[in-house]
Scaffold this motif. Structure first.
Motif, PDB file in Angstrom:
ATOM      1  N   CYS A 167     -33.202 -16.224  17.623  1.00  0.00           N
ATOM      2  CA  CYS A 167     -33.049 -15.369  15.880  1.00  0.00           C
ATOM      3  C   CYS A 167     -31.115 -14.604  16.146  1.00  0.00           C
ATOM      4  O   CYS A 167     -32.222 -13.644  17.260  1.00  0.00           O
ATOM      5  CB  CYS A 167     -34.237 -15.051  15.145  1.00  0.00           C
ATOM      6  SG  CYS A 167     -35.672 -15.489  15.484  1.00  0.00           S
ATOM      7  N   TYR A 168     -30.527 -14.757  15.701  1.00  0.00           N
ATOM      8  CA  TYR A 168     -30.158 -13.846  15.395  1.00  0.00           C
ATOM      9  C   TYR A 168     -29.097 -13.357  14.700  1.00  0.00           C
ATOM     10  O   TYR A 168     -28.432 -14.250  13.954  1.00  0.00           O
ATOM     11  CB  TYR A 168     -28.688 -13.906  16.769  1.00  0.00           C
ATOM     12  CG  TYR A 168     -27.700 -13.236  17.038  1.00  0.00           C
ATOM     13  CD1 TYR A 168     -28.173 -11.601  18.016  1.00  0.00           C
ATOM     14  CD2 TYR A 168     -26.892 -13.959  16.621  1.00  0.00           C
ATOM     15  CE1 TYR A 168     -27.076 -10.902  17.599  1.00  0.00           C
ATOM     16  CE2 TYR A 168     -25.655 -12.925  16.868  1.00  0.00           C
ATOM     17  CZ  TYR A 168     -25.607 -11.596  17.429  1.00  0.00           C
ATOM     18  OH  TYR A 168     -24.605 -10.586  17.318  1.00  0.00           O
ATOM     19  N   GLY A 169     -28.864 -12.330  13.944  1.00  0.00           N
ATOM     20  CA  GLY A 169     -28.049 -12.134  13.161  1.00  0.00           C
ATOM     21  C   GLY A 169     -28.485 -13.078  11.449  1.00  0.00           C
ATOM     22  O   GLY A 169     -27.495 -13.286  10.857  1.00  0.00           O
ATOM     23  N   GLN A 170     -30.121 -13.053  11.769  1.00  0.00           N
ATOM     24  CA  GLN A 170     -30.082 -14.049  10.314  1.00  0.00           C
ATOM     25  C   GLN A 170     -31.086 -13.325   9.425  1.00  0.00           C
ATOM     26  O   GLN A 170     -31.855 -14.046   9.071  1.00  0.00           O
ATOM     27  CB  GLN A 170     -31.462 -15.411  11.217  1.00  0.00           C
ATOM     28  CG  GLN A 170     -29.794 -16.137  12.205  1.00  0.00           C
ATOM     29  CD  GLN A 170     -30.892 -16.710  12.508  1.00  0.00           C
ATOM     30  OE1 GLN A 170     -31.627 -16.580  12.953  1.00  0.00           O
ATOM     31  NE2 GLN A 170     -29.760 -18.415  13.472  1.00  0.00           N
ATOM     32  N   ALA A 171     -31.051 -12.516   8.976  1.00  0.00           N
ATOM     33  CA  ALA A 171     -32.138 -11.622   8.250  1.00  0.00           C
ATOM     34  C   ALA A 171     -32.301 -11.871   6.932  1.00  0.00           C
ATOM     35  O   ALA A 171     -33.715 -11.965   6.514  1.00  0.00           O
ATOM     36  CB  ALA A 171     -31.325  -9.682   7.676  1.00  0.00           C
ATOM     37  N   ASP A 172     -31.139 -12.022   5.963  1.00  0.00           N
ATOM     38  CA  ASP A 172     -31.613 -12.944   4.860  1.00  0.00           C
ATOM     39  C   ASP A 172     -32.910 -14.143   5.455  1.00  0.00           C
ATOM     40  O   ASP A 172     -32.462 -14.303   3.705  1.00  0.00           O
ATOM     41  CB  ASP A 172     -30.038 -13.135   3.912  1.00  0.00           C
ATOM     42  CG  ASP A 172     -29.371 -12.191   3.493  1.00  0.00           C
ATOM     43  OD1 ASP A 172     -29.739 -11.124   3.801  1.00  0.00           O
ATOM     44  OD2 ASP A 172     -27.947 -12.358   3.770  1.00  0.00           O
ATOM     45  N   VAL A 173     -32.416 -15.168   6.063  1.00  0.00           N
ATOM     46  CA  VAL A 173     -32.929 -16.438   5.995  1.00  0.00           C
ATOM     47  C   VAL A 173     -34.341 -16.474   7.216  1.00  0.00           C
ATOM     48  O   VAL A 173     -35.051 -17.111   7.498  1.00  0.00           O
ATOM     49  CB  VAL A 173     -32.070 -17.523   6.117  1.00  0.00           C
ATOM     50  CG1 VAL A 173     -31.676 -17.629   5.373  1.00  0.00           C
ATOM     51  CG2 VAL A 173     -31.484 -17.637   7.717  1.00  0.00           C
ATOM     52  N   VAL A 174     -34.606 -15.450   8.328  1.00  0.00           N
ATOM     53  CA  VAL A 174     -35.524 -15.500   9.045  1.00  0.00           C
ATOM     54  C   VAL A 174     -36.750 -15.735   9.107  1.00  0.00           C
ATOM     55  O   VAL A 174     -37.823 -16.397   9.776  1.00  0.00           O
ATOM     56  CB  VAL A 174     -35.242 -14.653  10.067  1.00  0.00           C
ATOM     57  CG1 VAL A 174     -35.254 -13.405   9.709  1.00  0.00           C
ATOM     58  CG2 VAL A 174     -35.610 -14.889  11.410  1.00  0.00           C
ATOM     59  N   GLY A 175     -36.904 -14.985   7.438  1.00  0.00           N
ATOM     60  CA  GLY A 175     -38.761 -14.711   7.060  1.00  0.00           C
ATOM     61  C   GLY A 175     -38.891 -16.403   6.474  1.00  0.00           C
ATOM     62  O   GLY A 175     -40.084 -16.741   7.206  1.00  0.00           O
ATOM     63  N   ASP A 176     -37.943 -17.194   6.083  1.00  0.00           N
ATOM     64  CA  ASP A 176     -38.680 -18.830   6.511  1.00  0.00           C
ATOM     65  C   ASP A 176     -39.048 -19.260   6.967  1.00  0.00           C
ATOM     66  O   ASP A 176     -39.654 -20.147   6.977  1.00  0.00           O
ATOM     67  CB  ASP A 176     -37.226 -19.585   5.453  1.00  0.00           C
ATOM     68  CG  ASP A 176     -36.978 -18.410   3.733  1.00  0.00           C
ATOM     69  OD1 ASP A 176     -38.556 -17.848   3.571  1.00  0.00           O
ATOM     70  OD2 ASP A 176     -36.266 -18.539   3.103  1.00  0.00           O
ATOM     71  N   ASP A 219     -31.880 -12.232  19.478  1.00  0.00           N
ATOM     72  CA  ASP A 219     -31.301 -11.544  20.331  1.00  0.00           C
ATOM     73  C   ASP A 219     -30.482 -10.217  20.271  1.00  0.00           C
ATOM     74  O   ASP A 219     -29.082 -10.318  20.640  1.00  0.00           O
ATOM     75  CB  ASP A 219     -30.813 -12.842  20.648  1.00  0.00           C
ATOM     76  CG  ASP A 219     -29.234 -13.052  22.262  1.00  0.00           C
ATOM     77  OD1 ASP A 219     -29.943 -12.309  23.018  1.00  0.00           O
ATOM     78  OD2 ASP A 219     -29.342 -13.537  22.593  1.00  0.00           O
ATOM     79  N   ALA A 220     -31.477  -9.041  19.883  1.00  0.00           N
ATOM     80  CA  ALA A 220     -30.168  -7.408  19.748  1.00  0.00           C
ATOM     81  C   ALA A 220     -28.868  -8.381  18.631  1.00  0.00           C
ATOM     82  O   ALA A 220     -28.262  -7.984  18.682  1.00  0.00           O
ATOM     83  CB  ALA A 220     -29.191  -7.550  21.232  1.00  0.00           C
ATOM     84  N   SER A 221     -30.147  -8.886  17.651  1.00  0.00           N
ATOM     85  CA  SER A 221     -29.213  -8.547  16.132  1.00  0.00           C
ATOM     86  C   SER A 221     -28.858  -7.412  15.619  1.00  0.00           C
ATOM     87  O   SER A 221     -29.578  -5.910  15.893  1.00  0.00           O
ATOM     88  CB  SER A 221     -30.169  -9.579  14.623  1.00  0.00           C
ATOM     89  OG  SER A 221     -30.587 -10.405  15.273  1.00  0.00           O
ATOM     90  N   PRO A 222     -27.391  -7.840  15.189  1.00  0.00           N
ATOM     91  CA  PRO A 222     -26.858  -5.805  14.861  1.00  0.00           C
ATOM     92  C   PRO A 222     -27.628  -6.021  13.219  1.00  0.00           C
ATOM     93  O   PRO A 222     -27.161  -4.271  12.694  1.00  0.00           O
ATOM     94  CB  PRO A 222     -25.151  -6.517  14.831  1.00  0.00           C
ATOM     95  CG  PRO A 222     -25.440  -8.182  14.095  1.00  0.00           C
ATOM     96  CD  PRO A 222     -25.915  -8.389  15.151  1.00  0.00           C
ATOM     97  N   ASP A 223     -27.942  -6.689  13.025  1.00  0.00           N
ATOM     98  CA  ASP A 223     -28.550  -6.577  11.058  1.00  0.00           C
ATOM     99  C   ASP A 223     -29.786  -6.156  11.510  1.00  0.00           C
ATOM    100  O   ASP A 223     -31.031  -6.123  12.620  1.00  0.00           O
ATOM    101  CB  ASP A 223     -28.129  -7.889  10.265  1.00  0.00           C
ATOM    102  CG  ASP A 223     -28.669  -9.109  10.796  1.00  0.00           C
ATOM    103  OD1 ASP A 223     -29.685  -9.298  11.759  1.00  0.00           O
ATOM    104  OD2 ASP A 223     -28.207  -9.752  10.211  1.00  0.00           O
ATOM    105  N   ALA A 224     -31.228  -6.512   9.949  1.00  0.00           N
ATOM    106  CA  ALA A 224     -32.508  -6.476  10.030  1.00  0.00           C
ATOM    107  C   ALA A 224     -32.862  -7.175  10.082  1.00  0.00           C
ATOM    108  O   ALA A 224     -33.995  -7.349  10.112  1.00  0.00           O
ATOM    109  CB  ALA A 224     -32.636  -5.881   8.602  1.00  0.00           C
ATOM    110  N   THR A 225     -32.013  -8.113  11.282  1.00  0.00           N
ATOM    111  CA  THR A 225     -32.831  -9.790  11.917  1.00  0.00           C
ATOM    112  C   THR A 225     -34.518  -9.276  12.588  1.00  0.00           C
ATOM    113  O   THR A 225     -35.773  -9.388  11.949  1.00  0.00           O
ATOM    114  CB  THR A 225     -32.074 -10.781  12.385  1.00  0.00           C
ATOM    115  OG1 THR A 225     -31.528 -11.342  11.794  1.00  0.00           O
ATOM    116  CG2 THR A 225     -33.110 -11.411  12.875  1.00  0.00           C
ATOM    117  N   PHE A 226     -34.587  -8.247  13.314  1.00  0.00           N
ATOM    118  CA  PHE A 226     -35.851  -7.995  13.833  1.00  0.00           C
ATOM    119  C   PHE A 226     -36.915  -7.642  12.686  1.00  0.00           C
ATOM    120  O   PHE A 226     -37.937  -7.865  12.674  1.00  0.00           O
ATOM    121  CB  PHE A 226     -35.331  -6.499  14.781  1.00  0.00           C
ATOM    122  CG  PHE A 226     -37.478  -6.980  15.978  1.00  0.00           C
ATOM    123  CD1 PHE A 226     -37.640  -7.604  16.560  1.00  0.00           C
ATOM    124  CD2 PHE A 226     -37.116  -5.361  15.329  1.00  0.00           C
ATOM    125  CE1 PHE A 226     -38.628  -7.445  17.115  1.00  0.00           C
ATOM    126  CE2 PHE A 226     -39.130  -4.567  16.707  1.00  0.00           C
ATOM    127  CZ  PHE A 226     -39.699  -6.274  17.349  1.00  0.00           C
TER     128      PHE A 226
END
Length: 328
Positions: free
Chosen positions: A5-14, A34-41
């Motif tokens: 995952c990287y930079g996919q905060a809006d969809v990573v939950g799915d 991979d050290a996302s700059p958003d809220a992915t983690f």
């Protein structure tokens, strides 16, 4: 399953919930940001919170961004299983994906080192538009791959772990791992296609075309893409050497390597006008059209920048993406 995952905060939950819903059991699922700059983690953590199912779940985060090739290599080294199922943080695996891939692999005696399955084309809202069929890989060889690359999407692949035991990790820098891993498979146990749509492939990822507003942005994008191309080509040559196929693959990739090296030299911000001209004249094995275009981009920006800005202003946005998926 390797869920990168990287930079996919809006969809990573799915993507995470789809991994947890796999019907094959028991399964080891490595979910890595991979050290996302958003809220992915944080969204990953929320999606796995309270999970009590049969799968063994590991959630982790890199301290620095590694990029696609190095990230998947890292996860492959951490994984314990024989078969590694690739998953991306913006796609959705069907619940039976792992079960069907394992059954297909076992039916082939665990011989193939890569399995590609078909995909469902979905939009940003998750609506399905079409089934996307992979190139049938069962009869592909190294020689055929060198003549033309098949159409395939790495987000639907499964790899045998022995590919990493034999070739080691992919080097850092390649933006796509699909052709790297396919050539590795063809150099080893071969590849196969399972013609079942097992991944819902979301538009808007790396395959989406981006509108380029000006020459500076275009040059930066070309330089970034070309660095990835050079990295992939070097990886091919390194892998070929392991299998004593260097001469064959080096000869077949000579023109691609020449184009990439020419592009790197022309886009080098430190290159002088004299060096650029010498590079242009000396690259006789590179197509004249590409040589002229890059010479213009770097030495005649006052001419090309207005043209690119005008093109961006009037460009129709509804067009096929880089995977040739038709506009919605």
């Amino acid at each position: 399953m390797l869920l990168a995952c990287y930079g996919q905060a809006d969809v990573v939950g799915d993507a995470v919930r789809a991994a947890l819903a796999q019907t094959y059991s028991p399964m080891e699922i490595l979910i890595s940001d991979d050290a996302s700059p958003d809220a992915t983690f944080e969204r990953i953590q929320q999606a796995v919170q309270g999970y009590r199912g049969p799968h063994h779940i590991t959630v982790r985060r890199n301290s620095e961004n590694l990029g696609i090739s190095a990230h998947f290599s890292q996860l492959a080294q951490l994984a314990q299983g024989e078969l590694l199922i690739v998953a991306a943080g913006d796609d959705i695996s069907e619940p039976q994906r792992g079960e069907r891939l394992v059954a297909h692999w076992l039916s082939h005696g665990k011989k193939p080192d890569l399995i590609a399955s078909d995909l469902l084309d979905i939009d940003a809202q998750g609506q399905v538009h079409a089934v996307l069929t992979h190139t049938h890989l069962d009869d592909w060889s190294v020689a055929r791959w060198l003549q033309a690359r098949p159409w395939l999407v790495g987000a639907s692949h499964a790899w045998s772990k022995r590919l990493f035991d034999r070739f080691g990790p992919m080097q850092r820098g390649a933006e796509a791992e699909d052709q790297i891993m396919l050539l590795r498979a063809l150099l080893s146990g071969g590849a196969t296609t399972l013609h079942e749509p097992l991944v819902r492939w979301r538009r808007g990822g790396l395959s989406a075309k981006r509108r380029v507003p000006d020459l500076a942005t275009l040059r930066a994008a070309m330089a970034r893409g070309n660095r990835a191309t050079l990295s992939a080509l070097q990886q091919h040559l390194t892998d070929a050497a392991i299998c004593n196929q260097s001469d064959l693959i080096k000869a077949a990739l000579r023109s691609e390597l020449a184009r990439a090296q020419y592009t790197a030299a022309m886009l080098d911000p430190e290159a002088s006008a004299k060096n650029a001209w010498q590079t242009f004249v000396g690259a006789s094995d590179v197509a004249l059209g590409l040589r002229l275009r890059l010479l213009g981009y770097t030495r005649l920006p006052w001419l090309y920048d207005p043209l690119i800005r005008l093109k961006a202003k009037w460009k129709i946005s509804r067009h096929p993406d880089a995977a040739n998926r038709p506009a919605l």
